[in-house]
Design an enzyme around this catalytic site. Structure first.
Site, mmCIF file in Angstrom:
data_model
loop_
_atom_site.group_PDB
_atom_site.id
_atom_site.type_symbol
_atom_site.label_atom_id
_atom_site.label_comp_id
_atom_site.label_asym_id
_atom_site.label_seq_id
_atom_site.Cartn_x
_atom_site.Cartn_y
_atom_site.Cartn_z
ATOM 1 N N CYS A 194 0.870 -1.187 0.000
ATOM 2 C CA CYS A 194 0.000 0.000 0.000
ATOM 3 C C CYS A 194 0.902 1.230 0.000
ATOM 4 O O CYS A 194 2.073 1.144 -0.393
ATOM 5 C CB CYS A 194 -0.996 -0.026 1.153
ATOM 6 S SG CYS A 194 -0.268 0.067 2.801
ATOM 7 N N ASN A 247 2.122 1.511 4.476
ATOM 8 C CA ASN A 247 2.372 0.245 5.193
ATOM 9 C C ASN A 247 2.026 0.352 6.677
ATOM 10 O O ASN A 247 2.671 -0.286 7.522
ATOM 11 C CB ASN A 247 3.827 -0.229 4.999
ATOM 12 C CG ASN A 247 4.094 -1.673 5.418
ATOM 13 O OD1 ASN A 247 5.200 -2.005 5.819
ATOM 14 N ND2 ASN A 247 3.096 -2.540 5.370
ATOM 15 N N CYS A 291 -1.676 0.938 7.374
ATOM 16 C CA CYS A 291 -3.131 0.667 7.445
ATOM 17 C C CYS A 291 -3.516 -0.571 6.630
ATOM 18 O O CYS A 291 -3.776 -1.636 7.181
ATOM 19 C CB CYS A 291 -3.939 1.875 6.974
ATOM 20 S SG CYS A 291 -3.698 3.365 7.984
ATOM 21 N N ARG A 292 -3.552 -0.451 5.304
ATOM 22 C CA ARG A 292 -4.126 -1.525 4.493
ATOM 23 C C ARG A 292 -3.222 -2.748 4.355
ATOM 24 O O ARG A 292 -3.675 -3.874 4.598
ATOM 25 C CB ARG A 292 -4.483 -0.976 3.100
ATOM 26 C CG ARG A 292 -5.624 0.021 3.150
ATOM 27 C CD ARG A 292 -5.729 0.802 1.860
ATOM 28 N NE ARG A 292 -4.553 1.650 1.663
ATOM 29 C CZ ARG A 292 -4.290 2.331 0.567
ATOM 30 N NH1 ARG A 292 -5.123 2.261 -0.460
ATOM 31 N NH2 ARG A 292 -3.205 3.096 0.483
ATOM 32 N N SER A 293 -1.955 -2.546 3.957
ATOM 33 C CA SER A 293 -1.125 -3.754 3.716
ATOM 34 C C SER A 293 -0.790 -4.511 5.006
ATOM 35 O O SER A 293 -0.750 -5.749 4.975
ATOM 36 C CB SER A 293 0.114 -3.452 2.866
ATOM 37 O OG SER A 293 0.954 -2.525 3.473
ATOM 38 N N ASP A 342 -8.140 3.934 0.703
ATOM 39 C CA ASP A 342 -7.231 4.414 1.738
ATOM 40 C C ASP A 342 -8.054 4.981 2.909
ATOM 41 O O ASP A 342 -8.800 5.939 2.742
ATOM 42 C CB ASP A 342 -6.362 5.516 1.118
ATOM 43 C CG ASP A 342 -5.312 6.036 2.074
ATOM 44 O OD1 ASP A 342 -5.400 5.746 3.278
ATOM 45 O OD2 ASP A 342 -4.413 6.744 1.596
HETATM 46 P P1 4NP Z 1 -1.914 2.918 4.008
HETATM 47 O O1 4NP Z 1 -2.557 4.288 4.549
HETATM 48 O O2 4NP Z 1 -1.310 3.226 2.657
HETATM 49 O O3 4NP Z 1 -3.081 2.006 3.922
HETATM 50 O O4 4NP Z 1 -0.873 2.516 5.031
HETATM 51 C C1 4NP Z 1 -1.862 5.496 4.616
HETATM 52 C C2 4NP Z 1 -1.004 5.735 5.671
HETATM 53 C C3 4NP Z 1 -0.346 6.958 5.761
HETATM 54 C C4 4NP Z 1 -0.554 7.913 4.791
HETATM 55 C C5 4NP Z 1 -1.405 7.664 3.728
HETATM 56 C C6 4NP Z 1 -2.062 6.443 3.641
HETATM 57 N N1 4NP Z 1 0.111 9.150 4.871
HETATM 58 O O5 4NP Z 1 -0.181 10.036 4.042
HETATM 59 O O6 4NP Z 1 0.943 9.349 5.782
#
Ligand code: 4NP
Length: 165
Positions: free
Chosen positions: A12, A15, A17-19, A129
């Site tokens: 993702c 790294n 939240c989703r992955s 996201d």
């Molecule tokens: P992820 O979510 O890609 O599912 O881990 C996010 C985590 C952090 C951010 C964006 C999406 N960020 O902008 O910091």
């Protein structure tokens, strides 16, 4: 380098939240299917902002409510060497997938695709996201990831049976 028969990497953006959710849920589904010894799983992000961090607290809470403990996971960034190790590189959204594809060697022969290709959820191809949204978003992420994980386990069972038949 893992000795597993199949190596799977979830990708993702951050790294956190989703992955990592996919990582933790999929490991549990593999245990349930008694496939853990054959399949190695990891997760990473295309961005480096959260390298070394544990999963987002909201992600951990939503996962724990369904019995998945993500507390041991730590964020890392996708690396070019991952193409050499992973047979499946599964992205959460189209942007993550495009970011990986742009660095892929021309002769990479693994699978580079969206994780929800393995889900039976219709009319949705990406795991949205949840980072800037509310709590519902984290639950939705879990439901989508549970569905795709179950589909991927079935796919791997077929593949591994096919190999030994
Ligand atoms: P992820 O979510 O890609 O599912 O881990 C996010 C985590 C952090 C951010 C964006 C999406 N960020 O902008 O910091």
């Amino acid at each position: 380098m893992s000795n597993a028969r199949v190596n799977i990497l979830f990708v993702c953006l951050g790294n956190i939240c989703r992955s990592p959710t996919a990582h933790g849920v999929f490991i549990k589904k593999l245990q349930d299917a008694e496939l853990s010894d054959l399949i190695h799983v990891d997760s990473c992000g295309t961005g480096s902002w959260h390298v070394g961090a544990e999963p987002d607290q909201r992600t951990q809470a939503a996962a724990m409510a369904r019995g998945y403990d993500l507390s041991d996971l730590r964020a890392r960034k996708f690396e070019d060497q991952d193409f050499g190790q992973y047979d499946y590189i599964l992205a959460m959204d189209v942007r993550n997938l495009a970011d990986v594809i742009k660095d892929a060697p021309y002769d990479y022969d693994g699978k580079l695709q969206l994780f929800l290709d393995y889900s039976d959820v219709e009319h949705l191809s990406e795991v949205p996201d949840p980072y800037y949204g509310g709590r519902d978003g984290f639950d939705r992420v879990l439901s989508l990831i549970e569905s795709a994980s179950e589909g991927l386990v079935k796919h791997l069972q077929q593949d591994l049976i096919g190999e030994t038949a």
